[in-house]
Design a protein around this motif. Structure first.
Motif, PDB file in Angstrom:
ATOM      1  N   THR A  75       0.886  -1.164  -0.230  1.00 34.03           N
ATOM      2  CA  THR A  75       0.082  -0.114  -0.075  1.00 34.03           C
ATOM      3  C   THR A  75       0.786   1.340   0.022  1.00 34.03           C
ATOM      4  O   THR A  75       0.218   2.257  -0.340  1.00 34.03           O
ATOM      5  CB  THR A  75      -1.013   0.015   1.286  1.00 34.03           C
ATOM      6  N   HIS A 178      -2.456   6.151   1.739  1.00 31.94           N
ATOM      7  CA  HIS A 178      -3.529   7.216   1.162  1.00 31.94           C
ATOM      8  C   HIS A 178      -2.749   8.629   1.089  1.00 31.94           C
ATOM      9  O   HIS A 178      -2.941   9.276  -0.024  1.00 31.94           O
ATOM     10  CB  HIS A 178      -4.499   7.134   2.095  1.00 31.94           C
ATOM     11  N   ILE A 185      -7.683   6.041  -4.176  1.00 34.36           N
ATOM     12  CA  ILE A 185      -9.002   6.562  -3.335  1.00 34.36           C
ATOM     13  C   ILE A 185      -9.995   5.444  -3.181  1.00 34.36           C
ATOM     14  O   ILE A 185     -10.525   5.223  -1.974  1.00 34.36           O
ATOM     15  CB  ILE A 185      -9.314   7.765  -3.682  1.00 34.36           C
ATOM     16  N   PHE A 188      -8.389   2.586  -1.129  1.00 34.81           N
ATOM     17  CA  PHE A 188      -8.330   3.168   0.168  1.00 34.81           C
ATOM     18  C   PHE A 188      -9.668   2.957   0.962  1.00 34.81           C
ATOM     19  O   PHE A 188     -10.096   2.358   1.929  1.00 34.81           O
ATOM     20  CB  PHE A 188      -7.962   4.642   0.403  1.00 34.81           C
TER      21      PHE A 188
END
Ligand code: M6R
Length: 366
Positions: A75, A178, A185, A188
């Motif tokens: 991530t 993020h 987005i 997330f």
């Protein structure tokens, strides 16, 4: 004090829907979506720009660190290393100014973890503590951090602290990913929702209690166990094996499933139970073929699967299904049956599950 449960370990396993909820509460808002963690927020810029992240821990906390490595790299696209605190502190590791060190510890008093971060702090690293016990030594030495809020863990085997560590580490990863923009987005948003759904899903996993008790009776006399997983579930396999060793004194090993053919497959025969942590994820097809390799050698297969999986039940001797979840959050579900399996085998063998021999709750000597 055991809240009607026979042992602290069982009580703490069953507390997990609440402890994970408490850990997310006030931090994660899946509707906005937004994650607020005051300690981490203060250092968000430094973490985002860190050349690398090093996670130091021992035992179960180290397993949480291994899962976090995969989540953070995916991530946040920041390189992560995970080290045993005992190795890290003695081997003159390269630590540079700006490196971020994350110490993961339930007790906050583990001697090796504490000294590891003290040393790294002197070298200019930013120290974040993911700790359960408020005001503990590791919490105090850290520049910032986040408490896991799992409440006191009395059982020597770590259970609820582990899932709370995963919840916190996942929030940190999502937050940084993020902020950095390395996480879209949409992703997330989806992962915040997945995380928020975990407490309810853990509740559903716990409903498998009786089925796991029956499994424990069936396999309690095995001499050895193997635990296999891939990807996010590889460290879950390590954790399942550690739980079994601690609580039942049965020899168990955890392995990355694909490593089997590089040696350990020689151990497989009809007497060896092999626990596959095989929930539906990107590795599913691969783990199914690893399962076939074990079956061909007559190993007994116990599989932790995702509800609705039609393939694995045709291969495995026994299955325990958990609700579907994104692979990033799935370890918080797949570990629960392994905790219960260790507990019930310990009970079937009439052992002191809350205080296994030779172990202490926190290891304050090196
Ligand atoms: O308190 P810590 O999280 O730093 O403890 C680390 C290990 O000693 C601990 O996880 C140990 O391995 C447990 N007995 C595992 O159940």
């Amino acid at each position: 004090e055991k809240g009607g449960y026979e042992h602290f370990m069982l009580k703490e396993i069953f507390e997990q829907p609440n402890t994970i909820y408490d850990c997310l509460r006030g931090r994660l808002d899946a509707n906005v979506p937004n994650i607020v963690m005051s300690g981490i927020d203060k250092y968000a810029q430094q973490i985002m720009n860190a050349p690398r992240i090093i996670i130091v821990a021992c035992g179960t906390s180290w397993h949480a660190g291994l899962i976090a490595e995969y989540i953070i790299e995916e991530t946040c696209r920041i390189p992560v290393e995970v080290e045993y605190a005992s190795e890290f502190r003695y081997r003159n590791p390269v630590v540079n100014k700006g490196d971020v060190i994350i110490a993961v510890s339930q007790s906050g008093e583990t001697a090796d973890t504490l000294v590891a971060i003290e040393n790294a702090k002197e070298k200019g690293a930013i120290i974040l503590g993911i700790v359960n016990v408020v005001g503990s030594s590791i919490a105090r030495v850290s520049h910032a951090g986040a408490y896991t809020h799992a409440g006191p863990e009395i059982g020597v085997a770590s259970t609820k602290a582990f899932t709370a560590q995963l919840a916190v580490l996942t929030m940190v990863a999502l937050k940084i990913g993020h902020a950095k923009g390395s996480l879209s987005i949409e992703r997330f948003q989806a992962l915040c929702k997945e995380l928020a759904d975990i407490p309810e899903k853990v509740e559903l996993v716990l409903q498998q209690n009786e089925a796991i008790k029956a499994l424990a009776k069936k396999y309690k006399d095995a001499r050895d166990f193997l635990y296999l997983g891939r990807g996010y579930n590889f460290p879950v396999a390590l954790e399942g094996a550690l739980k079994l060793k601690e609580i039942t004194y049965i020899h168990a090993e955890g392995y990355a499933a694909a490593e089997m053919k590089h040696g350990p497959i020689a151990l497989v025969d009809e007497n060896l139970p092999v626990v596959f942590v095989a929930t539906k994820d990107a590795y599913h097809e691969k783990i199914v073929s690893n399962m076939q390799e074990i079956k061909a050698r007559k190993g007994k297969i116990i599989a932790i699967i995702t509800e609705g999986d039609a393939v694995i039940p045709t291969l495995a001797d026994d299955v325990i299904a958990v609700p579907a979840a994104d692979e990033i959050v799935a370890p918080m579900l797949s570990v629960i049956p392994l905790q219960l399996l260790a507990y019930y085998i310990g009970i079937a063998k009439d052992l002191d599950v809350d205080k296994p021999r030779n172990l202490a709750k926190s290891v304050t000597v090196e």
